[in-house]
Design an enzyme around this catalytic site. Structure first.
Site, short mmCIF file in Angstrom:
data_model
loop_
_atom_site.label_atom_id
_atom_site.label_comp_id
_atom_site.label_asym_id
_atom_site.label_seq_id
_atom_site.Cartn_x
_atom_site.Cartn_y
_atom_site.Cartn_z
N GLU A 175 0.77 -1.36 0.05
CA GLU A 175 0.10 -0.05 -0.03
C GLU A 175 0.81 1.44 -0.08
O GLU A 175 0.48 2.12 0.62
CB GLU A 175 -1.07 -0.07 1.23
CG GLU A 175 -1.99 -0.90 1.11
CD GLU A 175 -3.09 -0.91 2.17
OE1 GLU A 175 -3.13 0.13 2.81
OE2 GLU A 175 -3.81 -1.95 2.39
N GLY A 176 1.62 1.29 -0.97
CA GLY A 176 2.89 2.29 -0.99
C GLY A 176 3.92 1.87 -0.12
O GLY A 176 3.95 2.01 1.22
#
Length: 847
Positions: free
Chosen positions: A504-505
Site C-alpha cells: 500500500e505504498g
C-alpha cells in the site's frame, strides 16, 4: 519623560502592537485601521517628531494593499505571471491523489494555529453492542482456533475449519451493508477486530483485513452500478465469492502511471452474440488472496483505438471485476512472503474478452480507476495495516513485559536491567502511540472524515513502530525468540513486519514523497487555491482568486513567523490550550511546533518552488515534523478518550516527548540541509532563537514504564486492550499473564530462600533443590513449597524452546530431486570405516 524616552516607548508600542496583530492573525483591514489609530494617537500626543514620517509611511504602505483594483493590477498580476513559470509539472495520477479524501486535523496543524476545539469535540470511538458481541464471540473463538506453527510451517495455509469459520461468520463482510447480507461494522470495529487477530496470527489478520480494505467490496459500495452491487455484494458477504484486487505489476509498483496491463475496446463474442467489449491482457504480482480468489478486481489502462465508445484514444487507468474462471485467466500459484502463509500470488490474463459493464460503475467510469483507488486508500490505508501493526505491538508488549519479569539472570528479573528496560520502554511507548493513532483516526472516519494525509502518516509510522517493537521484543527474548517451533510466539510477527512496510505504498516512498508532498498542497490553507487559480483558463477569475489566496498567504506567513518566534522564546507557556490538566504543556508544545512547521514549509516552497518535489529528503523531514505533531495530538486525544487515567501518564509523557523531540531534530536537519543558506539562517532565528531546548524522555520516566508493563495492573491491560489474552492451553499471552501474577505471590518466597542460602541455612544453589531444602529446614511450609513448584513449572514451560529430529524439519521432495540426492550421496558404511580407521590411527600415534 524625555523626548528620546517617549520615542523609544512608542517604538516599542508599535513593534509590540504589530507583533500582537500578527500573532493573533488579525485580518489586513482591521490591522490597517489599528495602525492608523495608533499613528493618529502618536501625532496627537507627541506633535511633530523625527519618528512621525515613518509612522505615517507605514500606515500608507498598509493602505495600498487594501485598494483591491490597484493591488490586483500592479502587484498580483506580475506575481501571477512569475508564479506560473515556477509551477511544477503534475501528472493526472498526482492530481487525482491530491484531490483524494478531505482535510481534517492535519489542516489545523498545517495552519500554524490549531483549533483544539475541533479535535476535542469528536466523541470517543466506541463499539456497538453488536460489534462488542462479535469481538467477544466469533472473533475470540477464531483466535482460539489459530495455531501459527501449524499455519506457517505444517500447512502453509489456514486450516480448512478456519477458512470455513471465517466465511460462516462473515469476517470478509465487515464493511458490507446489512441490506446485502454484510455486518456493516464501523471503522473502529474493523480496526479492533484486526488488532485482535493480528495479536495471534499475521496470516489471519491479512486474510481478513484485505477484503475489508481496498478491494472489490469497497469499490462496489462507492462506485458500482446497482446491478453490480446486487450481484456481487451478497456473494461477497456470504463467502461464495472470494475477492482480490490486482494493481501491482512487475514493471510498475508504486508508479501506477507506468502500468502496461491494458484493455483494448473492440468487438468480440459474448454468450453467442457480437458485442463491444474489452480485450484484456495483464501480468500482476504480490496480490493477496489471488491464489484462491473467484473474482478479481483489476486495474489496467483502457484504450479505444477505433473510437467505439467515444472520441478518445486513451482513457487511462480503469478498474473492472473479472471472474477468475474465465478462459485466459491464470491464478493459483503462490508467493511465499517471508514464510508468512497468507494467500498471496501472481495473476495473469491473456486475451480475456469481457463486456463493458464489467467496468466497476459501468462505462461512465472508464478511465477513473486511479481516482477511485486513491479515494478509497484515504480511508483503508488508515485501518488495516496500522491496526495489524497495533495488534502485533499489543501482543509484543503484553508478552515481553511478562517475560522480562519471569526471566531471571543473576538472581533478578531481567526487567531490572536498564538496557532491557530501555527496550521495554520503547515497546510500550510505541504501542501506546499506535493505539492512539489508530483509535483517534478510525473514530474520525466514523464521523465522516476521509483523512488522506493522516492515513499515509499512520501507514508509515505504525508499520515502522511495529517493526521497531518486534525487533526490541526479539532482543529481550534472546534465544527464546529465534528458535522456531510451536513454543515460539514472536518469530512469525517479527518476520511479518517487513511485509507491512512494503505494501500500500512502500514506506520509503510514503515518507519521502507522499506525507509532505501531498500534505503541502492538500492541507495548506492557500497553496491549493493558488494552484487552482493559476491553472484557471478564465484569466480574470483566476487573477481574482489568486489575489485573495496570495494576500491571505502573505498574512499567514507573517503570522507564523511571529507565532514561531514568540512561542519559541516563551517555550509556548502563554499559548491557549483546551485543558488545564497535567498534559497542558504538551498541547502548548504542539502549538509551537505547528507554527514552526508552517513557517518552514512556506520557506521551502518559496525558495525551492517546483524543485522541492525532487528534494525528497527535505520533503521527508518536513513530513516527519507533520507526522510527529499529528501523532502527539492523537496521544493527547486518546488519553482524554480513555478517561484521563493517571496511571497512563508515564506512557503519555514518553510518547509525546519522543515525538516532539523528533519534530525538533527533523526541523534542525531540514535547516542544516536547506540549499538557500540565507533562508536557513533567517528561519533558525525564528524557530530556534534559544537553540534546541527540547529533550528526549528521561531514564527515570522509562523506569516507571517498565514497572507499568511488567506488573499486573489496569495500565498494562489497557495498553494491550484488544490482544487475545484468554487463559487457555496454547495461548502464550494468557499463560504469560498467569505466570506474571504468580510471580508477585512467589517472589517473597524466593527471596526468603535466597537469604537462607546466603546465611548458609541451605546449601543448594538451584532453586528446585532449594525448595526441598527450605521445606526440610522449615523456611517455607508445604503449601508455599507447592506454590513455588507450580510457579517454576509454569515458568520453565514458558521459557522452553523446541528441538526437532532432522526428518521432522525436512520438506517433502519431488521424486526426481530425491533420486538425484540419493545418487550423489556418499555411502554411509564406507564413510564410517574411514572415520574408524582415522580414530585408530590417531590412537596409535598418541600412544
Amino acid at each position: 519623560m524625555s523626548s528620546l524616552a517617549m520615542t523609544f516607548f512608542w517604538l516599542l508600542l508599535f513593534i509590540g502592537g504589530a507583533f500582537f496583530l500578527a500573532y493573533r492573525r488579525i485580518d489586513l483591514r482591521t490591522s490597517t485601521i489599528a495602525t492608523g489609530a495608533a499613528a493618529l494617537a502618536y501625532t496627537v500626543m507627541n506633535g511633530w517628531s523625527w519618528g512621525l514620517p515613518f509612522v505615517w509611511a507605514a500606515f500608507g504602505l498598509m493602505i495600498v494593499p487594501n485598494i483591491i483594483t490597484f493591488r490586483r493590477e500592479k502587484l498580483t498580476k506580475p506575481l501571477l505571471d512569475i508564479y506560473r513559470t515556477m509551477l511544477p509539472s503534475m501528472s493526472d495520477t498526482e492530481r487525482e491523489a491530491l484531490e483524494a479524501g478531505n482535510v481534517w486535523w492535519d489542516g489545523e496543524l498545517f495552519s500554524g494555529m490549531p483549533n483544539w476545539d475541533r479535535l476535542m469535540s469528536y466523541p470517543a470511538p466506541t463499539l456497538s453492542d453488536e460489534e462488542q458481541a462479535f469481538l467477544d464471540g466469533p472473533c475470540e473463538e477464531l483466535c482460539g482456533m489459530l495455531d501459527e506453527w501449524e499455519i506457517g510451517h505444517t500447512l502453509v495455509d489456514l486450516p480448512k475449519p478456519v477458512w470455513d469459520f471465517i466465511i460462516k461468520h462473515r469476517f470478509f463482510a465487515m464493511i458490507i451493508p446489512k441490506q446485502y447480507g454484510g455486518l456493516e461494522f464501523s471503522a473502529y470495529a474493523n480496526a479492533v477486530i484486526i488488532q485482535k487477530l493480528a495479536s495471534v496470527s499475521a496470516t489471519a489478520s491479512s486474510t481478513v483485513g484485505v477484503p475489508n480494505s481496498l478491494g472489490p467490496a469497497e469499490l462496489l459500495l462507492h462506485y458500482g452500478t446497482e446491478e453490480q452491487k446486487n450481484h456481487y455484494l451478497p456473494r461477497l458477504a456470504d463467502g461464495s465469492e472470494i475477492p482480490c484486487f490486482a494493481l501491482t505489476s512487475p514493471q510498475a509498483g508504486s508508479d501506477a502511471a507506468s502500468l502496461i496491463d491494458n484493455g483494448i475496446v473492440c468487438k468480440g463474442k459474448w454468450e453467442g452474440k457480437t458485442i463491444v467489449g474489452i480485450r484484456l491482457n495483464w501480468d500482476k504480482r504480490y496480490i493477496t488472496l489471488a491464489p484462491v480468489a473467484t473474482v478479481l478486481g483489476l486495474a489496467f489502462k483502457l484504450y479505444d483505438p477505433d473510437h467505439l465508445i467515444g472520441d478518445k484514444d486513451e482513457y487511462g487507468i480503469t478498474a473492472a471485476l473479472i471472474p477468475t474462471d474465465m478462459d485466459g485467466v491464470t491464478v493459483g500459484r503462490r508467493h511465499y512472503p517471508l514464510t508468512i502463509a497468507f494467500q498471496n500470488g501472481p495473476t495473469s490474463g491473456k486475451d480475456v474478452f469481457v463486456p463493458l459493464d464489467f467496468i466497476i460503475g459501468g462505462q461512465k467510469m472508464a478511465g477513473k480507476g486511479w481516482k477511485m483507488l486513491v479515494e478509497l486508500l484515504s480511508v483503508g490505508r488508515a485501518i488495516t495495516l496500522p491496526s495489524s501493526a497495533c495488534g502485533g505491538g499489543q501482543a509484543a508488549s503484553y508478552a515481553t513485559g511478562a517475560y522480562a519479569r519471569i526471566r531471571k539472570q543473576f538472581n533478578t528479573s531481567i526487567a531490572n536491567f536498564e538496557g532491557v528496560g530501555e527496550a521495554l520502554t520503547r515497546i510500550a511507548g510505541y504501542t501506546y502511540t499506535m493505539n492512539a493513532a489508530v483509535s483517534v483516526t478510525a473514530g474520525a472516519i466514523d464521523q465522516g472524515e476521509k483523512p488522506s494525509v493522516p492515513s499515509a502518516i499512520l501507514k508509515y509510522h505504525c508499520t515502522e513502530f511495529g517493526r521497531a517493537v518486534s525487533a526490541d521484543a526479539m532482543d529481550v527474548h534472546g534465544g527464546k525468540g529465534i528458535m522456531m517451533g510451536p513454543k515460539n510466539y514472536l518469530a512469525r510477527g517479527y518476520m511479518a513486519a517487513p511485509i507491512a512496510i512494503t505494501v500500500e505504498g512502500a514506506n520509503i516512498l510514503t515518507r519521502s514523497l507522499i506525507i509532505f508532498g501531498q500534505g503541502a498542497i492538500r492541507c495548506h490553507p492557500f497553496v491549493l487555491r493558488e494552484l487552482q487559480a493559476a491553472a484557471d483558463e478564465d484569466r480574470d477569475r483566476g487573477l481574482a482568486e489568486f489575489d485573495d489566496a496570495l494576500f491571505g498567504h502573505i498574512g499567514y506567513g507573517i503570522s507564523n513567523a511571529a507565532r514561531s518566534l514568540f512561542l519559541a522564546l516563551t517555550h509556548a507557556k502563554f499559548s491557549r490550550v483546551p485543558l488545564n490538566t497535567p498534559t497542558r504543556r504538551y498541547y502548548q508544545n504542539i502549538n509551537r511546533y505547528s507554527a514552526a512547521f508552517a513557517l518552514a514549509s512556506d520557506f521551502a516552497m518559496l525558495t525551492l518552488g517546483g524543485e522541492l518535489k525532487k528534494r525528497e529528503l527535505l520533503s521527508a523531514r518536513l513530513g516527519d515534523v507533520l507526522s510527529s505533531i499529528y501523532l502527539a495530538s492523537c496521544v493527547l486525544k486518546h488519553f482524554e478518550n480513555q478517561g484521563r487515567r493517571a496511571t497512563d501518564l508515564p506512557l503519555v509523557e514518553w510518547s509525546v516527548r519522543t515525538l516532539m523531540y523528533r519534530a525538533q531534530e527533523s526541523l534542525h536537519a531540514f535547516l542544516r540541509n536547506l540549499p538557500n543558506r540565507w533562508a536557513a539562517a533567517f528561519l533558525r532565528i525564528f524557530i530556534f532563537p534559544r537553540g534546541r531546548t527540547y529533550s528526549s524522555p528521561s531514564d527515570e520516566l522509562g523506569g516507571k514504564i517498565v514497572e507499568l508493563m511488567s506488573t499486573p495492573g489496569e495500565a498494562r491491560e489497557r495498553l494491550s486492550q484488544y490482544a487475545y489474552k484468554t487463559l487457555k492451553p496454547g495461548n502464550p499471552l494468557g499463560l504469560l499473564q498467569e505466570a506474571l501474577e504468580l510471580t508477585g505471590k512467589n517472589e517473597p518466597l524466593e527471596r526468603r530462600l535466597r537469604q537462607a542460602y546466603k546465611d548458609g541455612t541451605i546449601k543448594a544453589e538451584y532453586v528446585g533443590l532449594q525448595i526441598d531444602e527450605g521445606l526440610r529446614a522449615k523456611i517455607i511450609d508445604s503449601a508455599e513449597a507447592a506454590s513455588l513448584r507450580e510457579y517454576h513449572d509454569k515458568v520453565a514451560a514458558l521459557l522452553a524452546v523446541d528441538d526437532f529430529a532432522p526428518e521432522e524439519l525436512a520438506r517433502e521432495m519431488p521424486e526426481s530431486v530425491k533420486n538425484e540426492t540419493v545418487k550423489n550421496k556418499p555411502a554411509k558404511k564406507k564413510t564410517a570405516k574411514k572415520k574408524t580407521a582415522r580414530k585408530k590411527s590417531s590412537g596409535k600415534k598418541n600412544s
